[in-house]
Design a protein around this motif. Structure first.
Motif, PDB file in Angstrom:
ATOM      1  N   CYS A 152      26.275  47.443  34.440  1.00  0.00           N
ATOM      2  CA  CYS A 152      25.822  46.079  34.170  1.00  0.00           C
ATOM      3  C   CYS A 152      24.331  45.943  34.465  1.00  0.00           C
ATOM      4  N   SER A 186      23.076  42.178  39.172  1.00  0.00           N
ATOM      5  CA  SER A 186      24.240  43.054  39.018  1.00  0.00           C
ATOM      6  C   SER A 186      24.690  43.716  40.312  1.00  0.00           C
ATOM      7  N   PHE A 200      30.835  51.842  27.809  1.00  0.00           N
ATOM      8  CA  PHE A 200      31.229  51.393  29.139  1.00  0.00           C
ATOM      9  C   PHE A 200      32.428  52.196  29.648  1.00  0.00           C
ATOM     10  N   SER A 230      30.580  50.216  37.696  1.00  0.00           N
ATOM     11  CA  SER A 230      30.491  49.062  36.797  1.00  0.00           C
ATOM     12  C   SER A 230      29.240  48.250  37.094  1.00  0.00           C
ATOM     13  N   GLY A 231      28.906  48.105  38.377  1.00  0.00           N
ATOM     14  CA  GLY A 231      27.689  47.393  38.741  1.00  0.00           C
ATOM     15  C   GLY A 231      26.453  48.092  38.205  1.00  0.00           C
ATOM     16  N   TYR A 286      20.528  40.309  34.681  1.00  0.00           N
ATOM     17  CA  TYR A 286      21.479  41.401  34.874  1.00  0.00           C
ATOM     18  C   TYR A 286      20.910  42.437  35.837  1.00  0.00           C
ATOM     19  N   GLN A 316      36.644  42.603  23.913  1.00  0.00           N
ATOM     20  CA  GLN A 316      35.273  42.379  23.449  1.00  0.00           C
ATOM     21  C   GLN A 316      35.249  41.759  22.054  1.00  0.00           C
ATOM     22  N   ILE A 326      22.151  46.548  31.512  1.00  0.00           N
ATOM     23  CA  ILE A 326      22.063  45.520  30.475  1.00  0.00           C
ATOM     24  C   ILE A 326      20.666  44.913  30.435  1.00  0.00           C
ATOM     25  N   THR A 378      26.435  37.382  34.486  1.00  0.00           N
ATOM     26  CA  THR A 378      26.437  38.712  35.100  1.00  0.00           C
ATOM     27  C   THR A 378      27.590  38.863  36.076  1.00  0.00           C
ATOM     28  N   ASN A 410      34.993  43.094  33.363  1.00  0.00           N
ATOM     29  CA  ASN A 410      35.085  44.368  32.643  1.00  0.00           C
ATOM     30  C   ASN A 410      35.961  45.401  33.355  1.00  0.00           C
ATOM     31  N   GLN A 470      30.651  39.363  34.107  1.00  0.00           N
ATOM     32  CA  GLN A 470      30.722  40.720  33.548  1.00  0.00           C
ATOM     33  C   GLN A 470      31.195  41.722  34.595  1.00  0.00           C
ATOM     34  N   VAL A 471      30.577  41.667  35.772  1.00  0.00           N
ATOM     35  CA  VAL A 471      30.917  42.617  36.838  1.00  0.00           C
ATOM     36  C   VAL A 471      32.370  42.448  37.270  1.00  0.00           C
TER      37      VAL A 471
END
Length: 421
Positions: free
Chosen positions: A372, A76, A353, A368-369, A72, A157, A375, A130, A137, A133-134
């Motif tokens: 992440c 990320s 978040f 957001s990056g 991550y 989630q 993490i 990862t 989300n 996620q990026v």
């Protein structure tokens, strides 16, 4: 614009276009949340399994989480730049493809019985997650009313937690039980190779999902629908205190959750707690992650009428109380106290978040990056707890997540208030 990027105004206009399109998109995205929860939770099975196969201490075993969540930190920011260029949907497809490759690498790692190869496979797998996620989300945050983004992220989630609830049964039956047979036969190769078939199955599922998502007609939306007070100006993300403190919150939350989950099988194996064998203890991990699933469904409803920050602070205090009980207690009391922590972990990640992204407008994708990136707490905090466990004992090592939850209480009650420094 290049790469399918849209302006903030276009994103906000598209939010009101078709509720049906967004329901379909959110339904499709829940599958992704399920899969990365499932894959992440399998690490809780791999840790005791590979610890036994390679005769590792706790610190060495925690390198599994270090390599997994270290991805991550490494991936990320490049993933955020890639998603900005190619769009959310292509980012999702790419993430699924990379994760499938990571699963395939478990086959040679087990064949050669090489712990470093397992760690490399986990890094590749986590790199794909990862990217997912990026991509996913902020996309979920964008698909609907920005005032209910916390509730919406919490609901999706919950399906992540469904994956983490199912995974221990899958891993316990197909990995730990098979490894136990190899142990009885004094066959180290059979123990190591017990992971091959499960991860080949997962690689196939991820490949199919990549094909499916490449063909889905999802809304083209590459900016988070939220406040647009930053539309005409570029404000440094580092000046947004609620974002910076939120990144720390993500760091300590993921660290605490992963640390506890990683050591549950070993904790339940302590004679002072339950004295369970690994394959049986693996089934009880489902209570920890299942509690998170139930709590997220509850939290999605509660946070429609109660401040997300207040709910976050309350849950942090409850987690502290339960972990202290597990440290000081024994037997069934200690066992159920630590398993119940999952119920209060439930809303923490999506709430932190979404609170950290509030008011960032078109900069939310970049933010957001950064979140992440945080993490990486899942890589460092478990390593710290493993070192404490090796030197002071497993039970006392749970003071590490207690410190993490204390910070989360602070963020929920005070640190999440949006302001520019």
């Amino acid at each position: 614009m290049a790469g399918g990027q849209v302006t903030m105004g276009e994103a906000q206009a598209s939010v009101g276009k078709s509720a049906g399109d967004y329901r379909f998109a959110l339904t499709a995205l829940t599958v992704l949340f399920f899969m990365w929860g499932f894959l992440t939770c399998l690490n809780d099975i791999l840790i005791p399994h590979l610890k036994a196969v390679f005769d590792l201490n706790y610190t060495q075993a925690m390198l599994i989480q270090f390599c997994f969540f270290g991805a991550y930190f490494t991936v990320s920011l490049p993933a955020g730049a890639l998603v900005k260029r190619i769009g959310f949907q292509r980012g999702i497809v790419g993430g699924l493809a990379v994760a499938a490759v990571g699963c395939l690498l478990f086959y040679p790692a087990a064949g050669y019985q090489a712990y470093p190869l397992f760690l490399a496979a986990l890094f590749v797998l986590a790199s794909g997650i990862t990217l997912l996620q990026v991509s996913a989300n902020p996309y979920v945050a964008a698909l609907g009313d920005p005032n209910t983004a916390s509730s919406r992220l919490t609901m999706t989630q919950a399906f992540n937690s469904l994956g983490t609830t199912v995974a221990p049964f899958f891993g316990g039956v197909l990995i730990l039980a098979a490894a136990a047979k190899g142990m009885e036969a004094m066959d180290p190769q059979a123990q190591a190779q017990s992971v091959q078939v499960p991860y080949l199955m997962l690689a196939a599922v991820l490949a199919v999902l990549a094909v499916v998502f490449s063909r889905l007609k999802l809304p083209e939306l590459n900016a988070v629908a939220g406040d647009d007070h930053n539309e005409g100006e570029s404000v440094s993300l580092w000046s947004q205190s609620h974002l910076v403190l939120g990144a720390i919150g993500i760091f300590v939350y993921v660290g605490a959750e992963v640390s506890i989950g990683s050591l549950l099988v070993n904790f339940l194996g302590l004679d002072s707690v339950a004295g369970m064998e690994e394959s049986r203890a693996a089934h009880f991990i489902a209570f920890y992650w299942g509690g998170a699933m139930v709590g997220r469904f509850i939290g999605a409803v509660v946070m429609r009428s109660v401040s997300p920050g207040a709910v976050l602070g309350f849950n942090g205090l409850a987690a502290i109380f339960l972990v202290f009980t597990a440290i000081a207690g024994s037997g069934a009391l200690a066992m159920w106290a630590i398993l119940l922590v999952g119920l209060f972990n439930s809303i923490m990640f999506p709430t932190i978040f979404s609170l950290a992204l509030q008011g960032l407008g078109k900069q939310a994708g970049q933010a957001s990056g950064l979140l992440c990136l945080a993490i990486v707490g899942g890589a460092l905090v478990p390593l710290l707890q493993g070192a404490v466990a090796d030197n002071l004992g497993l039970q006392i090592s749970f003071l590490v997540p207690v410190a993490c939850y204390a910070y989360i209480v602070f963020y929920g009650l005070k640190g999440c208030r949006a302001r520019t420094t």
